[in-house]
Scaffold this motif. Sequence first.
Motif, short mmCIF file in Angstrom:
data_model
loop_
_atom_site.label_atom_id
_atom_site.label_comp_id
_atom_site.label_asym_id
_atom_site.label_seq_id
_atom_site.Cartn_x
_atom_site.Cartn_y
_atom_site.Cartn_z
N LYS A 102 -2.02 0.20 12.59
CA LYS A 102 -1.98 0.78 10.31
C LYS A 102 -3.58 0.55 10.18
O LYS A 102 -3.67 -0.19 10.04
N ILE A 103 -3.69 1.99 9.52
CA ILE A 103 -6.02 2.51 9.38
C ILE A 103 -5.79 1.94 7.76
O ILE A 103 -4.84 2.30 6.89
N GLY A 104 -6.58 1.15 7.31
CA GLY A 104 -6.85 0.79 6.33
C GLY A 104 -6.73 -0.42 5.81
O GLY A 104 -5.55 -1.27 6.17
N SER A 105 -7.68 -0.67 4.89
CA SER A 105 -7.33 -1.87 4.09
C SER A 105 -6.97 -2.66 2.47
O SER A 105 -6.24 -3.15 2.25
N ARG A 106 -6.34 -1.18 2.62
CA ARG A 106 -5.23 -1.07 1.49
C ARG A 106 -4.88 0.13 1.88
O ARG A 106 -4.89 0.95 2.26
N THR A 107 -3.25 -0.55 1.50
CA THR A 107 -2.30 0.60 1.89
C THR A 107 -0.98 0.98 0.90
O THR A 107 -0.58 2.00 1.57
N TRP A 108 -1.60 0.72 0.56
CA TRP A 108 -0.87 1.33 -1.45
C TRP A 108 -1.80 2.29 -2.04
O TRP A 108 -3.04 1.65 -2.09
N CYS A 120 3.02 -4.13 -1.23
CA CYS A 120 2.37 -3.77 0.04
C CYS A 120 1.15 -4.73 -0.07
O CYS A 120 0.45 -5.08 0.75
N LEU A 121 0.65 -5.27 -1.16
CA LEU A 121 -0.53 -6.27 -0.89
C LEU A 121 -0.48 -7.64 -0.75
O LEU A 121 -0.67 -8.73 0.34
N LYS A 122 0.72 -7.94 -0.49
CA LYS A 122 1.38 -9.10 0.33
C LYS A 122 0.56 -9.45 1.70
O LYS A 122 1.02 -10.04 2.86
N LYS A 123 1.49 -7.92 1.90
CA LYS A 123 1.31 -7.99 3.81
C LYS A 123 0.03 -7.66 4.43
O LYS A 123 0.05 -7.91 4.98
N VAL A 330 -6.32 -9.11 -4.86
CA VAL A 330 -7.21 -8.38 -4.06
C VAL A 330 -8.19 -8.28 -4.16
O VAL A 330 -8.96 -9.47 -5.27
N VAL A 331 -9.05 -7.90 -3.39
CA VAL A 331 -10.30 -8.13 -2.84
C VAL A 331 -11.28 -8.41 -4.21
O VAL A 331 -11.44 -7.22 -5.03
#
Length: 373
Positions: A102-108, A120-123, A330-331
Amino acid sequence: MLKAPQHQVAGHEAGIGKLGPLVDESGRFYKPLQGDERGANEVAFYSSLSTNSGIPEHIQRFFPTFYGTQLVEASDGSGLLPHLVLEDLALGRVNPSIMDIKIGSRTWAPEASEKYIQKCLKKDQESSSLSLGFRISGLQIYRSKELGFWKPGKKAAQKLSTEEVKLVLRRFVSSNTLNDLDSRPDCAFASTVYGGSTGILSQLLELKSWFEDQTIFHLYSCSILVMFEKELALKGKNPGAQIKLIDFAHVYEGRGVIDHNFLGGLCSLIKFISEILTAPNECRIEASAKADQKNLTADNGVVADHKSHTASDNGVVADQKNLTVSDNGVVVDQKYLTNSDNGVVADQKNLTASNNGIIADLKKLTDSDNGVS
């Protein structure tokens, strides 16, 4: 006759009372269409692929063939439901080794609901998504006829730490992946699977070149499926190394802006595979991530020794100690994230490939402004 896919490594699985994808003998893959906007988004995306002039033909090959939608008897016994009809990517492959990345540092997407973002953030936080820009959603590595596949549980795979992900990328192309998890991966098939003019790295670089310019789409929670056949590699034949982009329920209009989230994760993956090709015998595994490989269990991929790890409820290493997060997790400012030993580089425009697809000069790798680490 429809049946559950034999080589599915991620996502919902078909079964009694379970809704999941199905395949037929003609090479078609039937994916249940989600009833909300996600289903409509995915249909719209696939429908636009063949007619979108912004997607060149050489990039089209990285997407599964789309055959439309069809009412199919659902796997959970709930009756006829609409399904996406796609190409069965495992058709014709015998004992394929497969990774779903799964690509991307953020999946949402920013447009998503607050509830979905938190989910999504939790995952993302519990996986390597934030630290690497990608995570392994599932995998299977073929060992032998006697032992079959090494296939960690999906939850275990998704929660692999940064160093464990690096190790798995090496194990994926190694010959010593039987029960001897104490041994360092030999990366015996790295040059034939990852390298070469038609290998995985060459394909990833081709995809990267397009993503450096394309502003049509932003892909969230999209995966790259990596496949090859070990038995062919053992015989000195073409292992059929191939990548495909999958899962487009969260595609949004690019509106003239480059998809830095996807591009950053893609560049990160390229970086690690490049390192394997340039130094295949160097397994630079941190002591904490080694966790003594003898303690890794093949059945579910869960780390057994937690002396130097922070484990989640299912015993999988989360290892997010170095992530700086704000109140909502979030970072805080990715601009200030610097390259650690994992060497993740977000922008690799200076990557140059030699004729055999192996990176010729890693000295030119530089960080881009998007700061994915």
